[in-house]
Design a protein around this motif. Structure first.
Motif, PDB file in Angstrom:
ATOM      1  N   GLY A   1      -0.296  11.195  -2.390  1.00 11.88           N
ATOM      2  CA  GLY A   1       0.749  10.377  -2.994  1.00 11.88           C
ATOM      3  C   GLY A   1       1.870  10.079  -2.013  1.00 11.88           C
TER       4      GLY A   1
ATOM      5  N   ILE B   1       0.557   7.544   0.455  1.00 13.50           N
ATOM      6  CA  ILE B   1       0.470   6.222  -0.183  1.00 13.50           C
ATOM      7  C   ILE B   1       1.845   5.571  -0.260  1.00 13.50           C
ATOM      8  CG2 ILE B   1       0.095   5.096  -2.425  1.00 13.50           C
ATOM      9  CD1 ILE B   1      -2.299   7.046  -2.774  1.00 13.50           C
TER      10      ILE B   1
ATOM     11  N   ILE C   1      -0.405  -0.595  -0.526  1.00 17.47           N
ATOM     12  CA  ILE C   1      -1.154   0.308  -1.402  1.00 17.47           C
ATOM     13  C   ILE C   1      -0.231   0.906  -2.455  1.00 17.47           C
ATOM     14  CG2 ILE C   1      -2.561   2.407  -1.507  1.00 17.47           C
ATOM     15  CD1 ILE C   1      -3.507   1.841   1.304  1.00 17.47           C
ATOM     16  N   ASN C   2       0.982   1.270  -2.036  1.00 19.26           N
ATOM     17  CA  ASN C   2       1.944   1.862  -2.966  1.00 19.26           C
ATOM     18  C   ASN C   2       2.271   0.885  -4.101  1.00 19.26           C
ATOM     19  OD1 ASN C   2       3.919   3.975  -3.718  1.00 19.26           O
ATOM     20  ND2 ASN C   2       5.416   2.410  -3.214  1.00 19.26           N
TER      21      ASN C   2
ATOM     22  N   TYR D   1       0.404  -1.533  -5.222  1.00 19.18           N
ATOM     23  CA  TYR D   1      -0.774  -1.701  -6.084  1.00 19.18           C
ATOM     24  C   TYR D   1      -0.909  -0.521  -7.045  1.00 19.18           C
ATOM     25  CZ  TYR D   1      -5.671  -1.842  -7.517  1.00 19.18           C
ATOM     26  OH  TYR D   1      -6.818  -1.829  -8.261  1.00 19.18           O
ATOM     27  N   LEU D   2      -0.862   0.701  -6.496  1.00 21.22           N
ATOM     28  CA  LEU D   2      -1.045   1.882  -7.335  1.00 21.22           C
ATOM     29  C   LEU D   2       0.144   2.099  -8.271  1.00 21.22           C
ATOM     30  CD1 LEU D   2      -2.699   4.549  -5.007  1.00 21.22           C
ATOM     31  CD2 LEU D   2      -3.716   3.280  -6.885  1.00 21.22           C
ATOM     32  N   TYR D   3       1.325   1.720  -7.829  1.00 22.36           N
ATOM     33  CA  TYR D   3       2.499   1.858  -8.685  1.00 22.36           C
ATOM     34  C   TYR D   3       2.305   1.042  -9.959  1.00 22.36           C
ATOM     35  CZ  TYR D   3       7.405   2.823  -9.727  1.00 22.36           C
ATOM     36  OH  TYR D   3       8.562   3.290 -10.305  1.00 22.36           O
TER      37      TYR D   3
ATOM     38  N   LYS E   1      -0.588   0.315 -11.281  1.00 23.73           N
ATOM     39  CA  LYS E   1      -1.654   0.936 -12.076  1.00 23.73           C
ATOM     40  C   LYS E   1      -1.189   2.233 -12.741  1.00 23.73           C
ATOM     41  CE  LYS E   1      -5.035  -1.945 -11.038  1.00 23.73           C
ATOM     42  NZ  LYS E   1      -5.730  -2.758 -12.076  1.00 23.73           N
ATOM     43  N   MET E   2      -0.207   2.887 -12.136  1.00 17.81           N
ATOM     44  CA  MET E   2       0.225   4.203 -12.607  1.00 17.81           C
ATOM     45  C   MET E   2       1.673   4.216 -13.099  1.00 17.81           C
ATOM     46  SD  MET E   2      -1.456   6.545  -9.582  1.00 17.81           S
ATOM     47  CE  MET E   2      -0.627   8.003 -10.198  1.00 17.81           C
TER      48      MET E   2
ATOM     49  N   ILE F   1      -3.735  13.240 -11.243  1.00 14.42           N
ATOM     50  CA  ILE F   1      -2.888  12.057 -11.362  1.00 14.42           C
ATOM     51  C   ILE F   1      -1.418  12.469 -11.393  1.00 14.42           C
ATOM     52  CG2 ILE F   1      -2.218  10.160 -12.897  1.00 14.42           C
ATOM     53  CD1 ILE F   1      -5.102   9.830 -13.662  1.00 14.42           C
TER      54      ILE F   1
END
Length: 202
Positions: A120, A123, A129-130, A132-134, A136-137, A164
């Motif tokens: 994490g 990322i 990437i951060n 994108y995942l931010y 999603k999460m 997670i």
């Protein structure tokens, strides 16, 4: 006349109540009860009606090395908890040293959470990437920002996505010292589930 300052524990209780933490835990517990009951029921049914699970686990033990199984488990615990750890706990029951193997699983699960935490952090240092995942999460990250270590504790103890929670902690750069301490509760989950699953396979 000065107002009496509330004790810290009361202020924390008030904060967690207003931010929905207790509701979140209750929903998590309710969501965990059914899957856990189903897993235990399946173990009982398969063990007594389909195939003796002890024999099946012996087959797995004889055909796959311990190193390979531990490697698969660590990878799973590091990347979103893809395989339920209960399967691996059942596997330890028929090893030469069940409690030793169960302890190794608990240590690897803890290490998996640590790996997810540092993933994490890595990322967070890569904007694309951060971002994108931010997206999603978002829910997990917002909850982590609100509740911090208590969310890690819930993920460690309950059948919720521990990896997670650890990944989200790393993405917001949550305190390492506090993360390592709260994540230690993961060991209690293996003690509790080990007892339940070993009893089911007796």
């Amino acid at each position: 006349m000065s107002r009496v300052k509330k004790p810290k524990y009361k202020l924390l209780h008030q904060y967690y109540k207003y931010t929905g933490f207790y509701s979140f835990i209750w929903q998590g517990v309710k969501g965990a009860i059914l899957p856990t009951a189903i897993i235990v029921a399946i173990l009982f049914y398969v063990n007594y009606k389909v195939i003796n699970l002890n024999d099946a686990i012996v087959y797995i033990t004889q055909n796959f090395s311990d190193f390979f199984i531990f490697g698969v488990f660590l990878a799973s615990e590091s990347v979103l908890g893809l395989i339920p750890p209960d399967i691996f706990i059942a596997w330890t029951k028929n090893t030469d040293s069940p409690l030793l193997y169960l302890s190794i699983l608990a240590i690897l699960s803890y290490l998996g959470g640590v790996i997810a935490y540092f993933m994490g952090m890595a990322i967070a240092a890569i904007p694309s990437i951060n971002h994108y995942l931010y997206g999603k999460m978002t829910k997990h990250i917002i909850n982590m920002q609100k509740w911090g270590g208590f969310l890690i504790a819930v993920g460690a103890l309950l059948p919720l996505p521990f990896a997670i929670a650890c990944l989200a902690a790393g993405m917001i750069n949550y305190s390492r010292k506090h993360f390592f301490l709260f994540a230690l509760l993961r060991f209690f989950r293996f003690i509790i589930y080990g007892f339940v699953i070993y009893s089911a396979l007796s």
